[in-house]
Design an enzyme around this catalytic site. Structure first.
Site, short mmCIF file in Angstrom:
data_model
loop_
_atom_site.label_atom_id
_atom_site.label_comp_id
_atom_site.label_asym_id
_atom_site.label_seq_id
_atom_site.Cartn_x
_atom_site.Cartn_y
_atom_site.Cartn_z
N PHE A 125 0.85 -1.19 0.00
CA PHE A 125 0.00 0.00 0.00
C PHE A 125 0.88 1.24 0.00
O PHE A 125 1.81 1.34 0.80
CB PHE A 125 -0.90 0.01 1.24
CG PHE A 125 -1.64 1.30 1.44
CD1 PHE A 125 -2.66 1.66 0.57
CD2 PHE A 125 -1.31 2.16 2.48
CE1 PHE A 125 -3.34 2.87 0.73
CE2 PHE A 125 -2.00 3.36 2.65
CZ PHE A 125 -3.01 3.71 1.77
N THR A 128 2.38 7.45 1.47
CA THR A 128 3.40 8.42 1.89
C THR A 128 4.28 8.91 0.74
O THR A 128 4.64 8.13 -0.15
CB THR A 128 4.30 7.78 2.97
OG1 THR A 128 3.46 7.31 4.02
CG2 THR A 128 5.30 8.78 3.54
N ASN A 131 7.24 14.64 0.89
CA ASN A 131 6.73 15.82 1.59
C ASN A 131 5.32 15.64 2.15
O ASN A 131 4.66 16.62 2.50
CB ASN A 131 6.74 17.03 0.63
CG ASN A 131 8.17 17.43 0.31
OD1 ASN A 131 9.00 17.60 1.20
ND2 ASN A 131 8.48 17.49 -0.97
N ILE A 159 7.85 2.54 1.13
CA ILE A 159 6.73 1.62 0.95
C ILE A 159 7.14 0.20 1.34
O ILE A 159 8.08 -0.38 0.78
CB ILE A 159 6.19 1.68 -0.51
CG1 ILE A 159 5.81 3.13 -0.83
CG2 ILE A 159 5.02 0.72 -0.70
CD1 ILE A 159 4.89 3.81 0.19
N GLN A 340 16.78 -4.13 29.87
CA GLN A 340 17.22 -3.86 31.26
C GLN A 340 17.40 -5.17 32.02
O GLN A 340 18.36 -5.34 32.78
CB GLN A 340 16.18 -2.96 31.95
CG GLN A 340 16.62 -2.41 33.29
CD GLN A 340 17.73 -1.37 33.14
OE1 GLN A 340 17.94 -0.83 32.07
NE2 GLN A 340 18.45 -1.13 34.22
N GLY A 344 23.95 -5.66 30.89
CA GLY A 344 24.90 -5.31 29.82
C GLY A 344 24.79 -6.25 28.62
O GLY A 344 24.98 -5.83 27.47
N GLU A 367 1.80 3.85 9.82
CA GLU A 367 0.32 3.86 9.79
C GLU A 367 -0.25 4.97 10.67
O GLU A 367 -1.28 4.80 11.33
CB GLU A 367 -0.26 2.49 10.13
CG GLU A 367 0.08 1.51 9.01
CD GLU A 367 -0.77 0.27 8.95
OE1 GLU A 367 -1.92 0.31 9.41
OE2 GLU A 367 -0.28 -0.71 8.43
N GLU A 376 -6.40 11.91 16.73
CA GLU A 376 -7.66 11.36 16.22
C GLU A 376 -8.56 10.92 17.37
O GLU A 376 -9.76 11.21 17.38
CB GLU A 376 -7.38 10.14 15.32
CG GLU A 376 -7.01 10.54 13.91
CD GLU A 376 -7.06 9.36 12.94
OE1 GLU A 376 -6.23 9.33 12.03
OE2 GLU A 376 -7.94 8.47 13.10
C1 LIG Z 1 9.82 1.50 7.90
C2 LIG Z 1 8.68 2.29 7.38
C3 LIG Z 1 7.69 1.66 6.62
C4 LIG Z 1 6.64 2.40 6.10
N1 LIG Z 1 5.70 1.78 5.31
C5 LIG Z 1 4.78 2.53 4.65
C6 LIG Z 1 3.91 1.94 3.67
O1 LIG Z 1 3.94 0.73 3.43
N2 LIG Z 1 3.04 2.75 3.00
C7 LIG Z 1 2.97 4.10 3.24
O2 LIG Z 1 2.16 4.77 2.60
N3 LIG Z 1 3.77 4.68 4.19
C8 LIG Z 1 4.67 3.93 4.88
N4 LIG Z 1 5.51 4.52 5.81
C9 LIG Z 1 5.37 5.94 6.10
C10 LIG Z 1 4.82 6.23 7.49
O3 LIG Z 1 3.45 5.95 7.54
C11 LIG Z 1 5.15 7.69 7.82
O4 LIG Z 1 6.54 7.72 8.10
C12 LIG Z 1 4.38 8.23 9.01
O5 LIG Z 1 3.03 8.38 8.67
C13 LIG Z 1 4.91 9.59 9.51
O6 LIG Z 1 5.17 10.47 8.48
P1 LIG Z 1 6.61 11.21 8.44
O7 LIG Z 1 7.62 10.15 8.61
O8 LIG Z 1 6.67 12.01 7.20
O9 LIG Z 1 6.64 12.13 9.71
P2 LIG Z 1 6.13 13.66 9.81
O10 LIG Z 1 4.71 13.72 9.37
O11 LIG Z 1 7.11 14.55 9.13
O12 LIG Z 1 6.18 13.91 11.37
C14 LIG Z 1 7.35 14.32 12.07
C15 LIG Z 1 6.99 14.43 13.54
O13 LIG Z 1 5.98 15.42 13.72
C16 LIG Z 1 4.85 14.87 14.38
N5 LIG Z 1 3.62 15.48 13.85
C17 LIG Z 1 3.30 15.67 12.55
N6 LIG Z 1 2.09 16.22 12.46
C18 LIG Z 1 1.62 16.37 13.72
C19 LIG Z 1 0.42 16.88 14.30
N7 LIG Z 1 -0.59 17.35 13.54
N8 LIG Z 1 0.29 16.89 15.64
C20 LIG Z 1 1.30 16.41 16.42
N9 LIG Z 1 2.45 15.92 15.93
C21 LIG Z 1 2.60 15.89 14.60
C22 LIG Z 1 4.90 13.36 14.07
O14 LIG Z 1 4.20 12.61 15.03
C23 LIG Z 1 6.41 13.12 14.11
O15 LIG Z 1 6.82 12.95 15.43
C24 LIG Z 1 6.55 3.79 6.37
C25 LIG Z 1 7.53 4.40 7.17
C26 LIG Z 1 8.58 3.68 7.65
C27 LIG Z 1 9.62 4.41 8.47
#
Ligand SMILES: Cc1cc2nc3c(=O)[nH]c(=O)nc-3n(C[C@H](O)[C@H](O)[C@H](O)COP(=O)(O)OP(=O)(O)OC[C@H]3O[C@@H](n4cnc5c(N)ncnc54)[C@H](O)[C@@H]3O)c2cc1C
Length: 396
Positions: A125, A128, A131, A159, A340, A344, A367, A376
């Site tokens: 799926f 993301t 940006n 992804i 913990q 070590g 997710e 939410e």
């Molecule tokens: C290993 C891995 C696998 C993944 N697999 C998939 C996949 O299969 N498909 C897919 O579509 N995506 C996937 N993702 C993407 C993932 O869902 C996103 O990384 C996640 O939703 C967060 O987006 P971001 O990393 O851009 O963080 P950002 O949105 O840039 O957030 C940065 C920080 O700001 C905080 N923040 C942002 N907005 C708010 C708000 N409104 N209120 C409070 N805090 C906020 C966040 O909690 C976070 O701490 C994957 C990511 C990783 C690392």
């Protein structure tokens, strides 16, 4: 473990997943963690055992039998006890199949789901983008209609299953001028000209899972691959998260249970001050807190999964978010405490426990981060309260 009233079929699915986890996954988990290779031999074993069918309805080659979410949760938990990364080969495919199950036509379900159910092809799926993470409404990948095709341009980031999966459910803008209201879901198959993959990411944890960019350059996709109507992409995505977040919760639950089991075992065997460290009350209290957290989480995760399967018309958003958020925070805490308990030795890669802590971290991020889940939950809570108050009869 408490009796959660699982059906005979659910118990059989859980036991089969447990057997594969213990015999096939546990012995190779450290090696896959080290190399970061995709676990194709394990995928083949899971496929041969029909486990990719547990989240697909029976009419489309699966064996869900009305228990799609609960089955997915049970298998994700068992596999994650042995390895949270390898478990994602299973859970990531379930995620890719969900948009087709949620918004696909009968013809699309017949075309794509049987191969995912048999494990012949994996699903993925893609929402993301570089940006657009938490702010998914900011996606920019476009799919512009051209005759009987859509032409895709843009990049999806991180992804799960990227490059390994063959069936990608992708959220795109079919009408960029409308922003999120112009988003749609479309299936893109691996091998479609103009569809390529970026480099495999080098991750902190879940290293056996493949994470890659999807790159679309004038990629022509048949219009018949559009899931649902144009403009319904975010409705599909939100309904997907309702159903999939309990899967992340189950992954977190399995990781935590796996870490707890190792910690208890270690505490019994490790001697200090002339006695097993498990004989010290300070450590027993720590283990007791870990066990309480794990079992309380299991109750929430199973109840949420059962609710989703038995009340398909009621949106479970608040409970799915609670299960995901609570379970992943719990997993982070319990795996840190497990390190913990090992002292070590827990800090050393020669021991299996630090991997559980690294694997647990992602469950707080993907997710929807736990900040987004809390947001939410809070919004729904307050919205329901305000609506309830306005419905109350006026007092005299
Ligand atoms: C290993 C891995 C696998 C993944 N697999 C998939 C996949 O299969 N498909 C897919 O579509 N995506 C996937 N993702 C993407 C993932 O869902 C996103 O990384 C996640 O939703 C967060 O987006 P971001 O990393 O851009 O963080 P950002 O949105 O840039 O957030 C940065 C920080 O700001 C905080 N923040 C942002 N907005 C708010 C708000 N409104 N209120 C409070 N805090 C906020 C966040 O909690 C976070 O701490 C994957 C990511 C990783 C690392």
């Amino acid at each position: 473990m408490l009796d959660y009233g699982l059906t005979e079929e659910q118990r059989a699915i859980r036991d089969l997943a447990r057997e594969i986890a213990d015999n096939e996954i546990r012995p190779v988990a450290a090696e896959y963690d080290r190399t970061g290779e995709f676990p194709w031999p394990i995928v083949k074993t899971l496929a041969a055992a029909d486990l990719f069918g547990v989240f697909i309805d029976d009419a489309y080659g699966g064996i869900a039998n009305g228990s799609r979410t609960m089955n997915m949760v049970l298998v994700a938990e068992e596999l994650s006890k042995a390895c949270g990364g390898i478990a994602l080969a299973f859970a990531g495919s379930a995620l890719g199949a969900l948009p087709i199950q949620i918004s696909g036509s009968e013809e699309q379900k017949q075309r794509f789901l049987p191969d995912i159910a048999s494990g012949k092809r994996l699903g993925a799926f893609a929402l993301t983008e570089p940006n657009a993470g938490s702010d998914a409404g900011g996606i920019r990948t476009t799919a512009i209609r051209d005759g009987d095709h859509y032409v895709l341009n843009g990049t999806k980031q991180w992804i799960t299953g990227g490059g390994e999966a063959e069936v990608y459910s992708v959220i795109v803008l079919t009408n960029p001028a409308k922003g999120p209201r112009g988003a749609s879901a479309i299936v893109v198959e691996k091998g479609t000209p103009g569809f390529s993959f970026g480099k495999k990411e080098d991750k902190m944890g879940i290293r056996a899972s493949a994470t890659r960019e999807l790159i679309f350059e004038d990629c022509r996709v048949p219009a018949e691959n559009l899931l649902g109507r144009e403009g319904t992409g975010f409705i599909t995505a939100m309904r997907l998260f309702d159903a999939s977040r309990p899967g992340v919760a189950a992954q977190a639950l399995g990781i935590a249970q796996g870490a707890l089991d190792l910690a208890v075992d270690y505490a019994i065997g490790r001697r200090q001050f002339g006695a097993p460290v498990s004989s010290f009350q300070g450590l027993r209290f720590l283990l007791a807190d870990m066990a309480m957290r794990v079992e309380a989480t299991r109750a929430l995760v199973y109840a949420t999964a059962r609710h989703i399967d038995s009340c398909p018309k009621v949106r479970p958003t608040i409970y799915s978010a609670m299960a995901k958020c609570f379970a992943s925070d719990m997993a982070m805490q319990v795996t840190t405490d497990a390190v913990q308990v090992f002292g070590g030795y827990g800090y050393m890669r020669d021991y299996p426990i630090e991997k559980y802590m690294r694997d647990a971290k992602i469950t707080q991020i993907y997710e929807g981060t736990n900040q987004i889940q809390r947001d939410e939950i809070g919004k729904i809570l307050i919205g329901e309260h305000v609506a309830g108050r306005s419905r109350e009869p006026a007092t005299v």
